[in-house]
Each structure stands twice: as C-alpha cells, then as structure tokens.
Design a protein around this motif. Sequence first.
Motif, PDB file in Angstrom:
ATOM      1  N   PRO A 246       0.837  -1.202   0.000  1.00 46.44           N
ATOM      2  CA  PRO A 246       0.000   0.000   0.000  1.00 46.44           C
ATOM      3  C   PRO A 246       0.872   1.253   0.000  1.00 46.44           C
ATOM      4  O   PRO A 246       1.898   1.302   0.685  1.00 46.44           O
ATOM      5  CB  PRO A 246      -0.801  -0.119   1.306  1.00 46.44           C
ATOM      6  N   PRO A 247       0.486   2.256  -0.762  1.00 48.39           N
ATOM      7  CA  PRO A 247       1.304   3.467  -0.887  1.00 48.39           C
ATOM      8  C   PRO A 247       1.568   4.176   0.443  1.00 48.39           C
ATOM      9  O   PRO A 247       2.602   4.816   0.606  1.00 48.39           O
ATOM     10  CB  PRO A 247       0.504   4.375  -1.819  1.00 48.39           C
ATOM     11  N   TYR A 248       0.642   4.058   1.390  1.00 46.88           N
ATOM     12  CA  TYR A 248       0.821   4.811   2.634  1.00 46.88           C
ATOM     13  C   TYR A 248       2.061   4.399   3.417  1.00 46.88           C
ATOM     14  O   TYR A 248       2.594   5.199   4.179  1.00 46.88           O
ATOM     15  CB  TYR A 248      -0.424   4.743   3.523  1.00 46.88           C
ATOM     16  N   ILE A 249       2.570   3.187   3.237  1.00 51.20           N
ATOM     17  CA  ILE A 249       3.765   2.802   4.000  1.00 51.20           C
ATOM     18  C   ILE A 249       5.008   3.550   3.513  1.00 51.20           C
ATOM     19  O   ILE A 249       5.986   3.649   4.246  1.00 51.20           O
ATOM     20  CB  ILE A 249       4.007   1.279   4.029  1.00 51.20           C
ATOM     21  N   PHE A 250       4.966   4.053   2.292  1.00 51.64           N
ATOM     22  CA  PHE A 250       6.083   4.828   1.749  1.00 51.64           C
ATOM     23  C   PHE A 250       5.862   6.339   1.904  1.00 51.64           C
ATOM     24  O   PHE A 250       6.805   7.107   1.890  1.00 51.64           O
ATOM     25  CB  PHE A 250       6.301   4.513   0.273  1.00 51.64           C
ATOM     26  N   GLU A 251       4.600   6.761   2.021  1.00 55.41           N
ATOM     27  CA  GLU A 251       4.264   8.184   1.978  1.00 55.41           C
ATOM     28  C   GLU A 251       3.992   8.807   3.341  1.00 55.41           C
ATOM     29  O   GLU A 251       4.004  10.026   3.466  1.00 55.41           O
ATOM     30  CB  GLU A 251       3.030   8.386   1.083  1.00 55.41           C
ATOM     31  N   THR A 252       3.712   7.989   4.361  1.00 56.96           N
ATOM     32  CA  THR A 252       3.384   8.532   5.680  1.00 56.96           C
ATOM     33  C   THR A 252       4.387   8.053   6.716  1.00 56.96           C
ATOM     34  O   THR A 252       5.076   7.052   6.521  1.00 56.96           O
ATOM     35  CB  THR A 252       1.966   8.114   6.133  1.00 56.96           C
ATOM     36  N   LYS A 253       4.429   8.774   7.810  1.00 55.79           N
ATOM     37  CA  LYS A 253       5.286   8.366   8.916  1.00 55.79           C
ATOM     38  C   LYS A 253       4.610   7.235   9.673  1.00 55.79           C
ATOM     39  O   LYS A 253       3.385   7.195   9.795  1.00 55.79           O
ATOM     40  CB  LYS A 253       5.499   9.525   9.890  1.00 55.79           C
ATOM     41  N   GLY A 254       5.416   6.330  10.167  1.00 56.12           N
ATOM     42  CA  GLY A 254       4.926   5.266  11.019  1.00 56.12           C
ATOM     43  C   GLY A 254       5.659   5.305  12.341  1.00 56.12           C
ATOM     44  O   GLY A 254       6.744   5.873  12.448  1.00 56.12           O
ATOM     45  N   GLU A 255       5.068   4.677  13.346  1.00 50.03           N
ATOM     46  CA  GLU A 255       5.691   4.612  14.662  1.00 50.03           C
ATOM     47  C   GLU A 255       6.049   3.171  14.983  1.00 50.03           C
ATOM     48  O   GLU A 255       5.225   2.265  14.803  1.00 50.03           O
ATOM     49  CB  GLU A 255       4.745   5.143  15.730  1.00 50.03           C
ATOM     50  N   VAL A 256       7.271   2.951  15.436  1.00 46.78           N
ATOM     51  CA  VAL A 256       7.690   1.617  15.858  1.00 46.78           C
ATOM     52  C   VAL A 256       7.013   1.333  17.193  1.00 46.78           C
ATOM     53  O   VAL A 256       7.245   2.033  18.170  1.00 46.78           O
ATOM     54  CB  VAL A 256       9.224   1.522  15.987  1.00 46.78           C
ATOM     55  N   VAL A 257       6.148   0.309  17.211  1.00 43.48           N
ATOM     56  CA  VAL A 257       5.412  -0.011  18.435  1.00 43.48           C
ATOM     57  C   VAL A 257       5.946  -1.255  19.138  1.00 43.48           C
ATOM     58  O   VAL A 257       5.626  -1.489  20.299  1.00 43.48           O
ATOM     59  CB  VAL A 257       3.889  -0.151  18.177  1.00 43.48           C
ATOM     60  N   ASP A 258       6.757  -2.053  18.445  1.00 42.87           N
ATOM     61  CA  ASP A 258       7.340  -3.248  19.061  1.00 42.87           C
ATOM     62  C   ASP A 258       8.573  -3.658  18.278  1.00 42.87           C
ATOM     63  O   ASP A 258       8.690  -3.358  17.093  1.00 42.87           O
ATOM     64  CB  ASP A 258       6.321  -4.388  19.078  1.00 42.87           C
ATOM     65  N   MET A 259       9.479  -4.340  18.947  1.00 41.15           N
ATOM     66  CA  MET A 259      10.702  -4.857  18.313  1.00 41.15           C
ATOM     67  C   MET A 259      10.877  -6.310  18.721  1.00 41.15           C
ATOM     68  O   MET A 259      10.652  -6.662  19.877  1.00 41.15           O
ATOM     69  CB  MET A 259      11.933  -4.071  18.779  1.00 41.15           C
ATOM     70  N   LYS A 260      11.261  -7.154  17.768  1.00 43.33           N
ATOM     71  CA  LYS A 260      11.606  -8.553  18.027  1.00 43.33           C
ATOM     72  C   LYS A 260      12.788  -8.897  17.135  1.00 43.33           C
ATOM     73  O   LYS A 260      12.643  -9.018  15.925  1.00 43.33           O
ATOM     74  CB  LYS A 260      10.439  -9.479  17.715  1.00 43.33           C
ATOM     75  N   GLY A 261      13.964  -9.011  17.731  1.00 43.47           N
ATOM     76  CA  GLY A 261      15.159  -9.304  16.955  1.00 43.47           C
ATOM     77  C   GLY A 261      15.435  -8.204  15.946  1.00 43.47           C
ATOM     78  O   GLY A 261      15.526  -7.029  16.290  1.00 43.47           O
ATOM     79  N   ASP A 262      15.547  -8.589  14.671  1.00 47.75           N
ATOM     80  CA  ASP A 262      15.835  -7.634  13.593  1.00 47.75           C
ATOM     81  C   ASP A 262      14.579  -6.995  13.008  1.00 47.75           C
ATOM     82  O   ASP A 262      14.662  -6.266  12.023  1.00 47.75           O
ATOM     83  CB  ASP A 262      16.583  -8.339  12.459  1.00 47.75           C
ATOM     84  N   TYR A 263      13.419  -7.289  13.581  1.00 45.60           N
ATOM     85  CA  TYR A 263      12.154  -6.829  13.016  1.00 45.60           C
ATOM     86  C   TYR A 263      11.459  -5.821  13.916  1.00 45.60           C
ATOM     87  O   TYR A 263      11.551  -5.893  15.141  1.00 45.60           O
ATOM     88  CB  TYR A 263      11.230  -8.019  12.748  1.00 45.60           C
ATOM     89  N   ALA A 264      10.755  -4.885  13.275  1.00 46.81           N
ATOM     90  CA  ALA A 264      10.012  -3.848  13.981  1.00 46.81           C
ATOM     91  C   ALA A 264       8.565  -3.874  13.521  1.00 46.81           C
ATOM     92  O   ALA A 264       8.293  -3.985  12.320  1.00 46.81           O
ATOM     93  CB  ALA A 264      10.613  -2.476  13.686  1.00 46.81           C
ATOM     94  N   MET A 265       7.628  -3.772  14.465  1.00 47.07           N
ATOM     95  CA  MET A 265       6.218  -3.619  14.107  1.00 47.07           C
ATOM     96  C   MET A 265       5.954  -2.123  14.007  1.00 47.07           C
ATOM     97  O   MET A 265       6.226  -1.369  14.937  1.00 47.07           O
ATOM     98  CB  MET A 265       5.286  -4.233  15.136  1.00 47.07           C
ATOM     99  N   VAL A 266       5.428  -1.715  12.847  1.00 40.54           N
ATOM    100  CA  VAL A 266       5.216  -0.296  12.575  1.00 40.54           C
ATOM    101  C   VAL A 266       3.728  -0.025  12.395  1.00 40.54           C
ATOM    102  O   VAL A 266       3.046  -0.722  11.653  1.00 40.54           O
ATOM    103  CB  VAL A 266       5.999   0.149  11.314  1.00 40.54           C
ATOM    104  N   LYS A 267       3.249   0.997  13.102  1.00 38.07           N
ATOM    105  CA  LYS A 267       1.866   1.456  12.993  1.00 38.07           C
ATOM    106  C   LYS A 267       1.895   2.735  12.169  1.00 38.07           C
ATOM    107  O   LYS A 267       2.626   3.671  12.492  1.00 38.07           O
ATOM    108  CB  LYS A 267       1.313   1.723  14.386  1.00 38.07           C
ATOM    109  N   PHE A 268       1.102   2.780  11.100  1.00 37.70           N
ATOM    110  CA  PHE A 268       1.105   3.921  10.184  1.00 37.70           C
ATOM    111  C   PHE A 268      -0.134   4.774  10.354  1.00 37.70           C
ATOM    112  O   PHE A 268      -1.240   4.263  10.492  1.00 37.70           O
ATOM    113  CB  PHE A 268       1.158   3.440   8.724  1.00 37.70           C
ATOM    114  N   GLY A 269       0.069   6.083  10.280  1.00 31.97           N
ATOM    115  CA  GLY A 269      -1.014   7.046  10.170  1.00 31.97           C
ATOM    116  C   GLY A 269      -1.953   7.113  11.348  1.00 31.97           C
ATOM    117  O   GLY A 269      -1.759   6.474  12.375  1.00 31.97           O
ATOM    118  N   TYR A 270      -2.969   7.936  11.158  1.00 29.04           N
ATOM    119  CA  TYR A 270      -3.966   8.166  12.203  1.00 29.04           C
ATOM    120  C   TYR A 270      -5.296   7.519  11.870  1.00 29.04           C
ATOM    121  O   TYR A 270      -6.230   7.619  12.633  1.00 29.04           O
ATOM    122  CB  TYR A 270      -4.154   9.671  12.409  1.00 29.04           C
ATOM    123  N   VAL A 271      -5.399   6.917  10.716  1.00 30.18           N
ATOM    124  CA  VAL A 271      -6.612   6.201  10.333  1.00 30.18           C
ATOM    125  C   VAL A 271      -6.353   4.710  10.501  1.00 30.18           C
ATOM    126  O   VAL A 271      -5.204   4.273  10.487  1.00 30.18           O
ATOM    127  CB  VAL A 271      -7.029   6.526   8.872  1.00 30.18           C
TER     128      VAL A 271
END
Length: 71
Positions: free
Chosen positions: A30-55
Amino acid sequence: MAVKRGDLVRVVREKLENSLEAQASDTRFPPYIFETKGEVVDMKGDYAMVKFGYVPTPNFWLRADQLEKVS
C-alpha cells in the motif's frame, strides 16, 4: 542509526521491494507505507512492528534495516 520502539520511521522503498520478504509475499504494497510516517510499536530481533497514520490501517512487521528515522 538503529531504530527503536517509539521512533517515527518511513519505509525505504528500494530496500523493501528487493527483499526476500517481498519475494515471498504480495509485492503490491500500500502506498501509505512509503508516503506517511509510522511509529515503531514493538521490536523482536531484527524486526520492527510499525503502525502507520492516524486512520485504521494494518500494522506491518518489517526488518529494521528497511526503515529510516524521520522527524
């Protein structure tokens, strides 16, 4: 610089599109992952869970090296 929980990030298109993860799944990101800021909400090893946008949008697990910090 490594990302950590709470950082605002953006996905680096070139690193994601050419990754092993992209080859193993649907490459129509989805285009929003490249166009909007996301927040890292969790980390596991080399991976990050990212929450995007306000919707309501799905969260993504991405390799930390596919992300760049933004302000």
